[in-house]
Design a protein around this motif. Sequence first.
Motif, short mmCIF file in Angstrom:
data_model
loop_
_atom_site.label_atom_id
_atom_site.label_comp_id
_atom_site.label_asym_id
_atom_site.label_seq_id
_atom_site.Cartn_x
_atom_site.Cartn_y
_atom_site.Cartn_z
N LEU A 1 6.90 9.77 -6.75
CA LEU A 1 5.44 9.63 -6.87
C LEU A 1 4.76 10.95 -6.51
N ALA A 2 5.20 11.56 -5.41
CA ALA A 2 4.61 12.83 -4.98
C ALA A 2 4.83 13.92 -6.02
N ALA A 3 6.03 13.99 -6.60
CA ALA A 3 6.32 15.03 -7.59
C ALA A 3 5.49 14.85 -8.85
N THR A 4 5.26 13.61 -9.25
CA THR A 4 4.44 13.34 -10.43
C THR A 4 3.00 13.79 -10.21
N LEU A 5 2.46 13.49 -9.04
CA LEU A 5 1.09 13.92 -8.74
C LEU A 5 1.00 15.44 -8.63
N LEU A 6 2.00 16.07 -8.04
CA LEU A 6 1.98 17.53 -7.95
C LEU A 6 1.98 18.16 -9.35
N ARG A 7 2.78 17.60 -10.24
CA ARG A 7 2.84 18.13 -11.61
C ARG A 7 1.48 18.04 -12.31
N ASP A 8 0.83 16.90 -12.21
CA ASP A 8 -0.37 16.65 -13.01
C ASP A 8 -1.67 17.03 -12.32
N ALA A 9 -1.68 17.08 -10.99
CA ALA A 9 -2.92 17.38 -10.27
C ALA A 9 -2.85 18.67 -9.49
N GLY A 10 -1.69 19.33 -9.45
CA GLY A 10 -1.56 20.59 -8.73
C GLY A 10 -2.34 21.71 -9.40
N ALA B 1 0.83 -1.21 0.00
CA ALA B 1 0.00 0.00 0.00
C ALA B 1 0.86 1.26 0.00
N ARG B 2 0.25 2.34 -0.46
CA ARG B 2 0.87 3.67 -0.40
C ARG B 2 -0.14 4.64 0.21
N LEU B 3 0.35 5.53 1.05
CA LEU B 3 -0.45 6.61 1.59
C LEU B 3 -0.15 7.87 0.78
N VAL B 4 -1.21 8.53 0.31
CA VAL B 4 -1.07 9.82 -0.37
C VAL B 4 -1.88 10.84 0.40
N MET B 5 -1.24 11.92 0.81
CA MET B 5 -1.90 13.04 1.47
C MET B 5 -1.59 14.31 0.70
N HIS B 6 -2.60 15.18 0.54
CA HIS B 6 -2.33 16.43 -0.15
C HIS B 6 -3.31 17.51 0.28
N SER B 7 -2.91 18.74 0.05
CA SER B 7 -3.74 19.90 0.36
C SER B 7 -4.77 20.08 -0.75
N ASP B 8 -5.68 21.06 -0.56
CA ASP B 8 -6.71 21.27 -1.58
C ASP B 8 -6.19 22.05 -2.78
N GLY B 9 -4.90 22.34 -2.79
CA GLY B 9 -4.28 22.86 -4.00
C GLY B 9 -4.00 21.78 -5.02
N VAL B 10 -4.35 20.55 -4.69
CA VAL B 10 -4.18 19.40 -5.59
C VAL B 10 -5.55 18.77 -5.78
N VAL B 11 -5.98 18.64 -7.02
CA VAL B 11 -7.29 18.05 -7.28
C VAL B 11 -7.22 16.55 -7.01
N ASP B 12 -8.37 15.99 -6.62
CA ASP B 12 -8.40 14.60 -6.16
C ASP B 12 -8.86 13.63 -7.25
N ARG B 13 -8.59 13.97 -8.51
CA ARG B 13 -9.06 13.12 -9.60
C ARG B 13 -7.95 12.25 -10.18
N TRP B 14 -6.79 12.19 -9.56
CA TRP B 14 -5.70 11.37 -10.06
C TRP B 14 -5.97 9.89 -9.82
N ARG B 15 -5.38 9.05 -10.69
CA ARG B 15 -5.46 7.60 -10.55
C ARG B 15 -4.08 7.03 -10.85
N LEU B 16 -3.52 6.27 -9.92
CA LEU B 16 -2.21 5.68 -10.16
C LEU B 16 -2.25 4.67 -11.29
N ALA B 17 -3.43 4.13 -11.60
CA ALA B 17 -3.55 3.20 -12.73
C ALA B 17 -3.18 3.87 -14.05
N ASP B 18 -3.23 5.21 -14.09
CA ASP B 18 -2.87 5.94 -15.30
C ASP B 18 -1.35 6.06 -15.47
N TYR B 19 -0.58 5.59 -14.49
CA TYR B 19 0.88 5.73 -14.50
C TYR B 19 1.52 4.36 -14.28
N PRO B 20 1.65 3.55 -15.29
CA PRO B 20 2.21 2.20 -15.13
C PRO B 20 3.59 2.25 -14.47
#
Length: 335
Positions: free
Chosen positions: A311-320, A282-301
């Motif tokens: 992992l955090a930097a990738t989500l910040l780039r695409d969902a920030g 498992a992985r824990l992901v926590m973020h502020s509301d400056g990051v939208v919650d529509r990301w899916r790790l399944a989109d990143y093989p």
Amino acid sequence: MNGDAVTDSGLWFRVEASSAASAVRRAAERLGEQVEMGAARIADLAIVAAELTSNLVKHADDGVLLLRPVRRAGQAGVEMVAIDSGPGMADLTVSSRDGHSTTGTLGIGLGAIVRQASWFDGYSLPGRGTVFAVQVWPGEPAKPSWAGGLTRPIPGETVSGDGYAVRLADGRHQVLVSDGLGHGPLAAAATEAAVAAFRDAPAGAPAAVVSHLHRSMSHTRGAAIAVAELASGALHYAGLGNIAGVIVDGDGQRRGLVSLPGIAGHQRPTVRGYEYPFGPDARLVMHSDGVVDRWRLADYPGLVERSPLVLAATLLRDAGVRRDDACVLVARSRA
């Protein structure tokens, strides 16, 4: 960058021209002096900075780089995280070898980074871009952290009201994410108070730590906060306000974590702890509301196998969200 010390939240650079690359290299050298890295490793650090930024200028779209000090195991080093939105690489491992080039150059850029770095990790997806994280330590590299994160201020501000912290307290592996109300220096001051109180808080369950932070932040404008503790097979969680917490299982399934309404430092909020199953994959992901919650790790093989920081930097780039401060933290199982 001026002569002031670089804080742990670091400095962001937009890297679109060779002039920016030179500025990053000079800033990296000054940061190496700040953390007393030594002349030889500062020279290595300059090579890493030059090659990272050169690759961003030559190959990247919307390239940015985060430069910051990193501290662990009683020593200090320098960390750089290069992020871009394209075109990406089909095989980052092959691209990191000496002699591999896509533009007719000698192809020694990423290979030089790998040779000089104490630790590195990266992820690239064609059409989506690349994240490359590098650490340079003066001596033996510290063990890679089980948690990693980064913050980015809203455009126009030099400080972020969002922040995070990681601690090991009496055997408890705990993380914090804080979102100070508003933006700018006062929001940053609220989060700085939360981080300081978290680091000094007595060892206890997340609900007890959140209560301690609430009492310690009454002199600030307040913040949304959440604290998680990773134990063997379980995750303990307590939050106030709009911090998103998500467990991503090994099969990609998401489970949202409960945060209660409230503002740490104000009112009389209800604080309650919750426990969730947390397997070894498992992985824990926590973020502020400056990051939208529509990301899916399944989109990143393959991304889930990378380090928490990448992992955090990738989500910040695409969902920030560009119109807000943003913070993402990722932690992996302690099992």
